[in-house]
Design an enzyme around this catalytic site. Structure first.
Site, mmCIF file in Angstrom:
data_model
loop_
_atom_site.group_PDB
_atom_site.id
_atom_site.type_symbol
_atom_site.label_atom_id
_atom_site.label_comp_id
_atom_site.label_asym_id
_atom_site.label_seq_id
_atom_site.Cartn_x
_atom_site.Cartn_y
_atom_site.Cartn_z
ATOM 1 N N LYS A 109 0.661 -1.154 0.225
ATOM 2 C CA LYS A 109 -0.102 -0.046 0.039
ATOM 3 C C LYS A 109 0.893 1.158 0.098
ATOM 4 C CE LYS A 109 -3.804 -2.291 0.175
ATOM 5 N NZ LYS A 109 -3.314 -3.600 0.286
ATOM 6 N N ARG A 285 -6.906 -6.722 -10.674
ATOM 7 C CA ARG A 285 -7.471 -7.690 -11.357
ATOM 8 C C ARG A 285 -8.848 -7.045 -11.929
ATOM 9 N NH1 ARG A 285 -11.442 -7.979 -7.345
ATOM 10 N NH2 ARG A 285 -10.750 -7.458 -5.237
#
Length: 441
Positions: A109, A285
Site C-alpha cells: 500500500k 484484477r
C-alpha cells in the site's frame, strides 16, 4: 481457470467466444456443480480453499498437467498474489493479469501511494509509510488529527483495520490491527490514514495493454456496503461532479501507464465532503462489479483481458469508448439479511432468474445446486441498464421482484428495501450505513 462459481462461468463464456477451450480447476466440493457439465476439468484438492484454490503448487501443477498455455485467476483466491503470477511465468504459463512486478508494487500500500502521488492523484492524509511501533503510530496520529484508521500493508476486504478516535485508543488500535494483519495475511506491517467519515466509495475501471495503451471505462459508485463488503454498485456515480470526474479519470490513466501496468485494474477512491476523490488502493484484477462498466460501454472486459494477455493491443482507443445511460448491479448472496447476514448454505430447490430489456444475470447456479459452506456466498449478480438512473432503479426493482430463489435465504429483500428507499433514490447516504435497511436487522 483457477477459480470457481460465477467468475469461472464468466471466464468460460469469454473463452468460448474466442474459440479457446477453458479447463476448470475445481475442488472436490465443486466437482458436481452444474456449470461443469460437459466441460474439461481437473481436481485441485479437497473442499477447503487452503488445500485447493489457494494452493499455488497444486494449481500450477494442474495447469501444466492439463497442458494449458494460460491461467486466469478470476477474482479472490490467488488473483492478486505476485508470487503466484511469477510462479506461472516460471513454468511457461501465461498469467492473465498484470506483471508480477506491477502487482507487487500496487499490493504494497505505501509504495503504491507514493507512485500514485507522483502521477498526480490526490491521496488521503496519513503516515509516511509503514509504522515501526506504537510510538511512531501515536506521533503520526497526532500530526494527522483524529480520528485515524490503521490499515494492514498487505490487507484487503476490511481485514487488519482499526479506528482510533483519541490518543488513548492509538496503542490498542495499532496492536489489534497488527495482530489481525498477521493472522489474515502473514504480514504484521501497518500504516495509518486519516479516517474520512461520511464519504463515498468510488472506483475507476482501467484496461492496459503491453504497448503502453491505457483506457478508462468510467467510474463506479460502490458506497452501498456492509463491513467494507460491497452490496450494490452503479455507474456513473450520482454525486460526482463533472470536473472532478474528468480530472481523476485522466490522472488514473496517467498513473496506470506510469507503472507499466498490463491488463484489467481498478483504482479505488474515497470522496470527501468537498467532493474530492482521494486515492485508497489499486486492485490488480478484474472486479466482481465489472459488468456495470460493460453495460454502459458495450465492451467485453473479460475478452479484452484475455486478448491483452495473449499479446494483442486493446481493441479500442479512449475516444472510441462511449458510456451510455446508467447501470446498477446487485450482489445476490446466500445470506439471511434479517439475521445479521448469516450465511445460508444448502440446496437451491428452485432458481428462476429474471429477464427482459436491459437485464443481465451472471450466475453459476441452477435449480438443484447446493451452496457449499466453504466459500463466498455470492450466487448471482443482477445487472440492469437504463436510459437514466431512475429507469435503472425501476428495472432493478422489477427484476428483483420476479427473481425466484427457493431453498436458501438470500439478500434480495435487502436489495429491494435499498432500491425503494428515499435515501438511495436521492443519494443521501455514505459508507457508514445501508440506505433503507435498519442497522438493527
Amino acid at each position: 481457470m483457477a477459480n470457481r462459481g460465477e467468475v469461472a462461468v464468466r471466464v468460460a463464456r469469454a473463452c468460448d467466444a474466442l474459440g479457446i477451450t477453458p479447463v476448470f480447476g475445481v475442488s472436490e466440493a465443486d466437482l458436481d456443480a452444474p456449470y461443469l457439465s460437459g466441460r474439461e476439468r481437473v481436481v485441485l484438492g479437497p473442499g477447503r480453499a487452503a488445500l485447493s484454490y489457494l494452493d499455488m503448487t497444486r494449481v500450477v501443477q494442474a495447469a501444466k498437467q492439463s497442458r494449458c498455455s494460460a491461467l486466469h485467476p478470476g477474482w479472490g483466491f490467488l488473483s492478486e498474489n505476485p508470487t503466484f503470477a511469477a510462479l506461472c511465468e516460471q513454468h511457461g504459463i501465461t498469467f492473465v493479469g498484470p506483471p508480477a512486478r506491477a502487482m507487487a508494487l500496487m499490493g504494497r500500500k505505501t509504495p503504491a501511494k507514493d507512485a500514485m502521488r507522483r502521477a498526480g492523484l490526490t491521496l488521503i492524509p496519513g503516515s509516511d509509510g509503514v509504522l515501526r511501533d506504537a510510538d511512531a503510530a501515536l506521533e503520526a496520529a497526532e500530526r494527522t488529527g483524529y480520528p485515524v484508521l490503521f490499515k494492514a500493508e498487505s490487507g484487503g476486504g476490511g481485514r487488519g483495520m482499526r479506528i482510533a478516535r483519541s490518543r488513548d485508543e492509538v496503542k490498542s488500535a495499532f496492536d489489534d490491527a497488527r495482530a489481525e494483519a498477521t493472522a489474515a495475511f502473514g504480514d504484521p506491517r501497518v500504516y495509518m490514514e486519516k479516517l474520512l467519515e461520511g464519504g463515498r466509495h468510488v472506483e475507476i475501471q482501467l484496461m492496459a495493454d503491453r504497448y503502453g495503451d491505457v483506457i478508462h471505462v468510467g467510474e463506479r459508485d460502490c458506497t452501498v456496503q456492509r463491513n467494507h463488503q460491497k452490496l450494490i454498485e452503479e455507474s456513473p456515480s450520482p454525486v460526482l461532479s463533472e470536473s472532478e470526474r474528468a480530472r481523476t479519470l485522466a490522472a488514473a490513466v496517467h498513473a496506470t501507464r506510469s507503472i507499466g501496468y498490463v491488463g484489467a485494474g481498478t483504482m479505488e477512491f474515497l470522496m470527501d465532503e468537498q467532493g474530492t476523490l482521494r486515492f485508497m488502493e489499486m486492485n490488480t484484477r478484474l472486479q466482481v462489479e465489472h459488468p456495470v462498466s460493460e453495460m454502459r460501454s458495450g465492451l467485453d472486459l473479460m475478452r479484452e483481458m484475455i486478448l491483452v494477455a495473449a499479446g494483442h493491443r486493446l481493441s479500442v482507443e479512449q475516444e472510441q469508448v462511449t458510456l451510455r445511460g446508467h447501470a446498477i448491479e446487485c450482489r445476490i448472496n446466500a445470506e439471511d439479511p434479517h439475521e445479521g447476514f448469516r450465511p445460508s448454505p444448502g440446496a437451491i430447490t428452485r432458481f428462476v432468474p429474471p429477464a427482459g430489456e436491459g437485464v443481465r444475470v451472471d450466475t453459476h447456479v441452477a435449480s438443484g445446486y447446493v451452496v457449499p459452506p466453504f466459500y463466498d456466498s455470492l450466487i448471482a449478480k443482477l445487472i440492469v441498464h437504463g436510459r437514466d438512473r431512475s429507469e435503472a432503479i425501476e428495472r432493478a426493482v422489477s427484476a428483483l421482484e420476479s427473481f425466484v430463489v427457493d431453498g436458501v435465504k438470500t439478500t434480495i429483500p435487502m436489495h429491494l428495501a435499498v432500491l425503494r428507499s428515499e435515501e438511495f433514490r436521492t443519494s443521501r447516504y455514505d459508507t457508514r450505513r445501508i440506505p433503507g435497511w435498519p442497522t438493527s436487522r
